[in-house]
Design a protein around this motif. Structure first.
Motif, PDB file in Angstrom:
ATOM      1  N   GLN A  39      45.577  39.737  33.605  1.00  0.00           N
ATOM      2  CA  GLN A  39      45.542  41.175  33.355  1.00  0.00           C
ATOM      3  C   GLN A  39      45.272  41.415  31.886  1.00  0.00           C
ATOM      4  OE1 GLN A  39      48.948  43.350  34.796  1.00  0.00           O
ATOM      5  NE2 GLN A  39      47.772  45.254  34.853  1.00  0.00           N
ATOM      6  N   GLU A  44      43.304  46.422  35.562  1.00  0.00           N
ATOM      7  CA  GLU A  44      44.124  46.006  36.681  1.00  0.00           C
ATOM      8  C   GLU A  44      44.219  44.482  36.732  1.00  0.00           C
ATOM      9  OE1 GLU A  44      43.223  49.724  39.744  1.00  0.00           O
ATOM     10  OE2 GLU A  44      42.609  47.678  40.254  1.00  0.00           O
ATOM     11  N   ARG A  45      45.245  44.030  37.452  1.00  0.00           N
ATOM     12  CA  ARG A  45      45.401  42.598  37.652  1.00  0.00           C
ATOM     13  C   ARG A  45      44.184  42.048  38.400  1.00  0.00           C
ATOM     14  NH1 ARG A  45      51.025  40.889  40.196  1.00  0.00           N
ATOM     15  NH2 ARG A  45      51.316  42.949  39.263  1.00  0.00           N
TER      16      ARG A  45
END
Length: 124
Positions: A39, A44-45
């Motif tokens: 991340q 976003e991850r």
């Protein structure tokens, strides 16, 4: 319960290499699927790589394919992510995760256990 501890992050110049490690607390970790995610700030991850319980099935994100290699040493309860030819866009916090079902998926919701993360910074 499985506790995961990542290590090996740091600052590296573009084109360099790092090897991340993820040590698991549980002796039966060999039955778990594992994944690496990252991340970056404001993003976003993102999936990076994953392996099923045996290591016989491994998948990578297109952005790291050919540069990163996931491996696991079940005897040491440890998973590795070898990262070569690093780019500035690889800069992120890297997390390892464990899937007790043994699959190892690119979808983060499959994972029940997460490490605290290790920072990787690639300078241009």
């Amino acid at each position: 319960q499985v506790q995961l501890v990542e290590s090996g992050g740091g600052l590296v110049q573009a084109g360099g290499s790092l090897r991340l490690s993820c040590a698991a607390s549980r002796r039966t970790f060999s039955g778990y699927g594992v994944g690496w995610f990252r991340q970056a700030p404001g993003k976003e991850r993102e999936f990076v790589a994953a392996s099923n319980w045996s290591g016989g099935s491994t998948q990578y994100a297109d952005s790291v394919k050919g540069r990163f290699t996931l491996s696991r040493d079940n005897a040491k309860n440890t998973v590795y992510l070898q990262m070569n030819s690093l780019k500035p866009e690889d800069t992120a916090i890297y997390y390892c995760a464990a899937d007790p079902r043994g699959y190892g998926s690119s979808w983060y919701r499959y994972y029940d256990y997460w490490g605290q993360g290790t920072q990787v910074t690639v300078s241009s």
